[in-house]
Structure formats: C-alpha cells, structure tokens
Write a protein that holds these residues in place. Structure first.
Motif, mmCIF file in Angstrom:
data_model
loop_
_atom_site.group_PDB
_atom_site.id
_atom_site.type_symbol
_atom_site.label_atom_id
_atom_site.label_comp_id
_atom_site.label_asym_id
_atom_site.label_seq_id
_atom_site.Cartn_x
_atom_site.Cartn_y
_atom_site.Cartn_z
ATOM 1 N N GLN A 1 28.621 -50.882 19.275
ATOM 2 C CA GLN A 1 29.864 -51.199 18.579
ATOM 3 C C GLN A 1 30.394 -49.971 17.854
ATOM 4 O O GLN A 1 29.665 -49.290 17.134
ATOM 5 N N SER A 2 31.668 -49.680 18.055
ATOM 6 C CA SER A 2 32.292 -48.581 17.334
ATOM 7 C C SER A 2 32.351 -48.919 15.853
ATOM 8 O O SER A 2 32.742 -50.018 15.462
ATOM 9 N N GLU A 3 31.930 -47.988 15.025
ATOM 10 C CA GLU A 3 31.888 -48.212 13.582
ATOM 11 C C GLU A 3 33.284 -48.002 12.989
ATOM 12 O O GLU A 3 33.910 -46.959 13.178
ATOM 13 N N PRO A 4 33.802 -48.998 12.249
ATOM 14 C CA PRO A 4 35.152 -48.857 11.682
ATOM 15 C C PRO A 4 35.172 -47.953 10.448
ATOM 16 O O PRO A 4 34.156 -47.751 9.782
ATOM 17 N N GLN A 5 36.338 -47.396 10.192
ATOM 18 C CA GLN A 5 36.608 -46.633 8.972
ATOM 19 C C GLN A 5 35.669 -45.442 8.766
ATOM 20 O O GLN A 5 35.280 -45.138 7.645
ATOM 21 N N LEU A 6 35.348 -44.776 9.849
ATOM 22 C CA LEU A 6 34.579 -43.548 9.733
ATOM 23 C C LEU A 6 35.533 -42.368 9.532
ATOM 24 O O LEU A 6 36.683 -42.417 9.947
ATOM 25 N N PRO A 7 35.056 -41.300 8.910
ATOM 26 C CA PRO A 7 35.903 -40.113 8.745
ATOM 27 C C PRO A 7 36.404 -39.601 10.091
ATOM 28 O O PRO A 7 35.686 -39.637 11.094
ATOM 29 N N ALA A 8 37.635 -39.125 10.111
ATOM 30 C CA ALA A 8 38.239 -38.688 11.368
ATOM 31 C C ALA A 8 37.797 -37.294 11.788
ATOM 32 O O ALA A 8 37.967 -36.911 12.954
ATOM 33 N N ALA A 9 37.221 -36.528 10.868
ATOM 34 C CA ALA A 9 36.824 -35.155 11.184
ATOM 35 C C ALA A 9 35.787 -35.149 12.299
ATOM 36 O O ALA A 9 34.798 -35.885 12.249
ATOM 37 N N PRO A 10 35.984 -34.314 13.320
ATOM 38 C CA PRO A 10 35.035 -34.278 14.440
ATOM 39 C C PRO A 10 33.723 -33.596 14.060
ATOM 40 O O PRO A 10 33.684 -32.748 13.162
ATOM 41 N N VAL A 11 32.667 -33.983 14.736
ATOM 42 C CA VAL A 11 31.377 -33.315 14.611
ATOM 43 C C VAL A 11 31.235 -32.359 15.788
ATOM 44 O O VAL A 11 32.086 -32.306 16.668
ATOM 45 N N LEU B 1 19.711 -40.049 16.110
ATOM 46 C CA LEU B 1 19.245 -41.388 15.730
ATOM 47 C C LEU B 1 19.759 -41.790 14.359
ATOM 48 O O LEU B 1 19.987 -42.976 14.096
ATOM 49 N N ASP B 2 19.946 -40.824 13.458
ATOM 50 C CA ASP B 2 20.575 -41.126 12.170
ATOM 51 C C ASP B 2 21.987 -41.648 12.404
ATOM 52 O O ASP B 2 22.418 -42.628 11.794
ATOM 53 N N LEU B 3 22.719 -40.980 13.290
ATOM 54 C CA LEU B 3 24.103 -41.368 13.566
ATOM 55 C C LEU B 3 24.172 -42.737 14.235
ATOM 56 O O LEU B 3 25.067 -43.536 13.936
ATOM 57 N N LEU B 4 23.239 -43.026 15.121
ATOM 58 C CA LEU B 4 23.254 -44.315 15.817
ATOM 59 C C LEU B 4 22.986 -45.479 14.872
ATOM 60 O O LEU B 4 23.676 -46.498 14.921
ATOM 61 N N PHE B 5 21.980 -45.320 14.030
ATOM 62 C CA PHE B 5 21.552 -46.445 13.199
ATOM 63 C C PHE B 5 22.247 -46.517 11.837
ATOM 64 O O PHE B 5 22.253 -47.570 11.212
ATOM 65 N N ASP B 6 22.856 -45.437 11.380
ATOM 66 C CA ASP B 6 23.567 -45.462 10.100
ATOM 67 C C ASP B 6 24.659 -44.387 10.088
ATOM 68 O O ASP B 6 24.588 -43.416 9.336
ATOM 69 N N ALA C 1 26.417 -43.368 6.644
ATOM 70 C CA ALA C 1 25.602 -42.539 5.750
ATOM 71 C C ALA C 1 25.561 -41.096 6.233
ATOM 72 O O ALA C 1 25.630 -40.151 5.437
ATOM 73 N N VAL C 2 25.450 -40.911 7.545
ATOM 74 C CA VAL C 2 25.397 -39.559 8.098
ATOM 75 C C VAL C 2 26.679 -38.800 7.807
ATOM 76 O O VAL C 2 26.678 -37.664 7.321
ATOM 77 N N LEU C 3 27.813 -39.416 8.095
ATOM 78 C CA LEU C 3 29.087 -38.734 7.947
ATOM 79 C C LEU C 3 29.485 -38.552 6.483
ATOM 80 O O LEU C 3 30.356 -37.741 6.171
ATOM 81 N N GLY D 1 27.072 -37.700 4.404
ATOM 82 C CA GLY D 1 26.044 -36.781 3.919
ATOM 83 C C GLY D 1 24.945 -37.457 3.127
ATOM 84 O O GLY D 1 24.274 -36.804 2.317
ATOM 85 N N ARG D 2 24.705 -38.749 3.372
ATOM 86 C CA ARG D 2 23.712 -39.498 2.596
ATOM 87 C C ARG D 2 22.469 -39.873 3.398
ATOM 88 O O ARG D 2 21.624 -40.619 2.908
ATOM 89 N N ALA D 3 22.345 -39.390 4.611
ATOM 90 C CA ALA D 3 21.174 -39.738 5.430
ATOM 91 C C ALA D 3 19.904 -39.177 4.793
ATOM 92 O O ALA D 3 19.868 -38.028 4.352
ATOM 93 N N LYS D 4 18.860 -40.001 4.730
ATOM 94 C CA LYS D 4 17.604 -39.594 4.091
ATOM 95 C C LYS D 4 16.708 -38.861 5.091
ATOM 96 O O LYS D 4 16.379 -39.399 6.144
ATOM 97 N N VAL D 5 16.338 -37.653 4.723
ATOM 98 C CA VAL D 5 15.471 -36.832 5.566
ATOM 99 C C VAL D 5 14.387 -36.216 4.693
ATOM 100 O O VAL D 5 14.684 -35.616 3.659
ATOM 101 N N ALA D 6 13.132 -36.384 5.097
ATOM 102 C CA ALA D 6 12.013 -35.865 4.305
ATOM 103 C C ALA D 6 11.704 -34.422 4.690
ATOM 104 O O ALA D 6 11.965 -33.987 5.808
#
Length: 372
Positions: free
Chosen positions: A218-228, A321-326, A329-331, A333-338
């Motif tokens: 499913q395409s995630e709504p209301q994501l930032p438009a800036a390309p990666v 996988l961060d982008l797929l599952f959340d 949060a990734v876009l 800058g809140r993805a948790k990485v140890a």
C-alpha cells in the motif's frame, strides 16, 4: 594466482578507464602494470592487495571484460596461504566475524517440515533487530514452516584470503542445513547472497527483496515529496533482478527516487568493501567523498546494512526494510538504528526471542570452529 596475473598482463589494454574511477588504481597503476610488477617475495606487493576494496567497479567498466578484482583476491589468498599475511590491522573485522559464528551469538531454529530458512546476516540483526523480526513474521505468510539461522556467512575471511578457514566454516554450515533437509536460503544481506550464490551448491539462495516485490504494498499517504536516492551494494552490482526489486518496492511505498551518476552496475563502494578501510583508510574513504558529491543532499536508501552504516557519514541514510515497514519514520529521520556495542546486545536479545518464538523440530547453537 599465475592465471590471474597472466590475464591482466596479456589482456589489459591500459585504457585508463578503471584507473579514472578508482583511488587505489590511481595510486598503484593499471591492472597490467600491477600484474607485471608483482613480486611473490616482496612484502609491499603482498600488502598492496589489501588496500583494494574488491568492489568490482574496475570489472564493470572494463571494455575488454577482464576481472582485476579476482587478481587482487588471489594475491590475498597467496599471502594468507603462505603465512605471510599480517591481519593485525583487520583484528576488529575478524573478531566481528568470530562472534557471529560463536555459540553465544549463533542460533539455528528449524520447525518440523521446514525446508526454507531466513538468514538475515550479522549487521542487520545487530542494527535493526526489530526489522529482522518483522521480516520473519511477514515471510511466514509465504513460508509457514520458515526457520531462522542467526550465523555469519564468513565473507570477511573470504575477502581477506583466508580460504581454508572460510571453506571449512561454510562447508560445516552447508552440511548441517542440507543434512536437515533445508533447500532454500532467504537472505537480506547482499554479501550473504553473494557467498551462498557462489558456494552454496546444495542450497538455493533467494534475496528477500525479490520475494517482497511480488506482492502488493500500500502506498503510504502524506509522505514528504522530496525524492530519495539509492545506494546499490557493490557486491550486488551485477544483480539486476535484485536492483529492479528494490526500486519497485520503493515506488510501491509511494516514495519518489532519483538515481545518482554511479548506480546499478556502476555503483560505488561505500568504503567498507574488502576491509580496505582498516589498512588504507585514505583510499577507502575516497568512495564516500565521491558519493557525497553525487547525493546532493538527498536521503539515501540502501539494502545493505554495511552501506547504511558507512554512508551515514555522508548524509541521512536508511535501510530499505526501514522504509518498507515504517516509511514515515524514515523520511522524518526517526528510524531507530543501533550502534556498537549495543548491536551485540541486540543480537543476543534477538536470539533469545527467536528461541522462544515457535516450536522447533531441530535447533542448535554453533560450536564448530575451523583451524587454518
């Protein structure tokens, strides 16, 4: 060794295309020059090969289709086999690998009727254990009797030229899996994919991205438009199907992307490749500088946990996988990485959770070790 040297000496036309791309070759010369000047008893010749990132960009751009990477790998193998290789500078890398194959960190969980296992790799399990668990749960929809293997594929030893140790460790792993009727290995790490593809003759290896790309996301709504932008792993530079799947998944989540100058087959190493950063940080670091000029401030998405770590110094970087599952949060800058040393604690906790997650018909912690 002799065959690799002869190929470079006779077939390299010294066009300079590979030299233009690579700081290592700019320092040491064309593949032909290196092959012609290599001296078997010269310590400098033996050490030189360890400054190469083994990224295969030289192979990808070569107009006469020779493989300089193989020559540098054979040089490393010769140094290791002759007992003249000094691995003191790579001690951190070797210890990382040793922990991965140890009884403390390894775990094999095979349910009754299992013929397929997820092999997430070392770095992903340490930096993103929650993604490994989410991935496992998701893949169970395709493979109800899915098993888990927390172990190291020992690619560090392979790339350092420690062939006897690598083949001994990998053969024991393959024998155990095949002996318990495992036929399919699902990998999330491009390096693991490369190792199992080349040496796992009794097993079928598949990367999880091709599997995930076959379903509807499913395409995630209301994501930032800036390309990666996308960092292709140098280990997977010739794996077009994997690269296509990665791009399909990013688009499926509603995220736009723009390619860098060096992408897919001509991707750049992140700087981790071949352990070169331990002995020639100024050469390995050049890759990151080249990447920085191409990123142009965009967020980097990669499917290699090693690339995600190394390119974090260049700019905001996340694992696919961060982008797929959340994605939100990734876009943001809140993805948790140890980071180390917490990565080791995460691997122990992940092992603990998997041991209690489902009932296994067969399980083990690896106690085998191979003497060189």
């Amino acid at each position: 060794m002799d065959a690799s040297l002869l190929e470079q000496s006779e077939k390299c036309i010294e066009c300079g295309i590979c030299v233009k791309q690579c700081a290592f070759l700019k320092k040491y010369g064309t593949p032909k020059k290196i092959a012609d000047n290599w001296q078997v008893h010269d310590e400098a010749s033996l050490k030189m090969a360890y400054a190469c990132s083994l990224c295969s960009l030289c192979t990808a751009v070569c107009p006469v289709k020779i493989d300089p990477r193989q020559m540098f790998l054979e040089m490393r193998r010769y140094a290791a086999a002759s007992g003249r290789a000094d691995f003191s500078a790579q001690a951190l890398l070797m210890n990382f690998e040793k922990r991965g194959t140890s009884r403390r960190f390894s775990f094999y969980g095979l349910p009754v009727g299992c013929d397929t296992v997820l092999f997430p790799g070392c770095a992903l399990a340490g930096t993103r254990p929650q993604r490994v668990m989410q991935l496992f749960d998701h893949l169970q929809g395709f493979f109800p009797n899915l098993g888990i293997v927390l172990d190291c594929c020992t690619k560090p030893s392979h790339d350092l030229g420690r062939s006897a140790y690598f083949h001994g460790m990998f053969a024991e792993m393959q024998q155990y899996l095949a002996g318990h009727n495992i036929k399919n290995i699902l990998v999330a790490c491009p390096s693991c994919y490369a190792v199992f593809s080349q040496y796992g003759k009794r097993l079928t290896v598949r990367n999880v991205y091709e599997i995930l790309a076959r379903e509807f996301w499913q395409s995630e709504p209301q994501l930032p438009a800036a390309p990666v932008t996308i960092q292709d792993s140098c280990v997977a530079r010739f794996e077009k199907s994997m690269q296509d799947s990665v791009r399909k998944l990013i688009q499926a989540r509603g995220v736009a992307f723009e390619e860098m100058k060096h992408h897919r087959k001509k991707t750049l190493c992140c700087g981790e490749g071949g352990g070169a950063y331990f002995v020639a940080p100024e050469l390995a670091g050049n890759w990151a500088e080249m990447r920085k000029s191409e990123v142009a401030g965009k967020r980097i998405i990669t499917y290699c946990a090693g690339c995600a770590h190394f390119l974090g110094k260049v700019g905001p970087t996340a694992h696919l996988l961060d982008l797929l599952f959340d994605p939100a949060a990734v876009l943001a800058g809140r993805a948790k990485v140890a980071k180390s040393p917490f990565t080791y604690l995460n691997r122990l906790l992940l092992k603990w959770k998997f041991k209690r997650k489902i009932e296994y018909g067969f399980s083990r912690e690896r106690i085998f070790t191979c003497e060189e």
